[in-house]
Scaffold this motif. Structure first.
Motif: not given
Length: 201
Positions: A84-107
């Protein structure tokens, strides 16, 4: 080994692509949202899996992976993992992509081998002598992911998005040993790194 991994990757993409395209209207909740290929990261020398997006904002993921460690790398081992992971933050990279810099998770990962079991054998060790399970490992993780919008980059590919990620993780056994042996162990001994690709259809 690389040749085998490449062929396995193509097979996974083909199978998941066929399933998703055949359910283009509105697929069943059982049909995965993504196919996953990962190298290393505590769940096998390489692994393949299926991913599901959860929550309305689609920032939560639940993944199911099968991992394999060949004999030449310390196996033969087979592992099943639920993440399980979650993406709390996103950074739009124009219209071609998105960056999710810090995604905490457990497994949780379970490794199958003749020498590993859910509990230590009571005939060899007193009850409660070891608190952990030889085969079952709970992990915490922190990843980052860059998600490419293939509709803008390579529409003919037939894949909606491709996510490329790195994931650092550690488990209960490593963390406990680190705090008991801080002078002897470094963080590099405690955290493992995995690199993966997530194909979204």
């Amino acid at each position: 080994m690389r040749k085998y991994l490449f062929k396995l990757s193509i097979l996974v993409l083909f199978l998941f692509g066929k399933v998703n395209h055949s359910n283009a209207q509105k697929k069943s909740f059982l049909v995965p949202d993504a196919a996953i290929i990962q190298y290393a990261g505590s769940i096998g020398y390489f692994s393949v899996g299926a991913g599901y997006e959860i929550f309305k904002n689609k920032r939560g993921n639940i993944d199911f992976n099968y991992g394999y460690v060949p004999a030449s790398k310390g196996g033969k081992l087979h592992a099943l993992t639920t993440k399980f992971s979650y993406k709390p933050f996103e950074i739009k990279l124009n219209d071609w992509g998105t960056l999710y810099p810090l995604n905490p998770g457990v497994f949780l990962s379970y490794t199958f081998h003749d020498d590993l079991s859910f509990k230590f054998h009571s005939s060899e060790y007193p009850s409660g002598y070891y608190y952990w399970s030889p085969a079952l490992r709970p992990h915490v993780s922190l990843s980052n992911e860059i998600e490419l919008n293939m509709g803008k980059i390579w529409k003919e590919m037939g894949i909606e998005k491709i996510g490329i990620y790195t994931e650092f993780n550690s488990n209960d056994y490593y963390i406990t040993n680190y705090f008991q042996n801080i002078k002897a162990l470094s963080l590099a001994d405690v955290f493992q790194l995995g690199v993966g690709v997530r194909f979204k259809f």
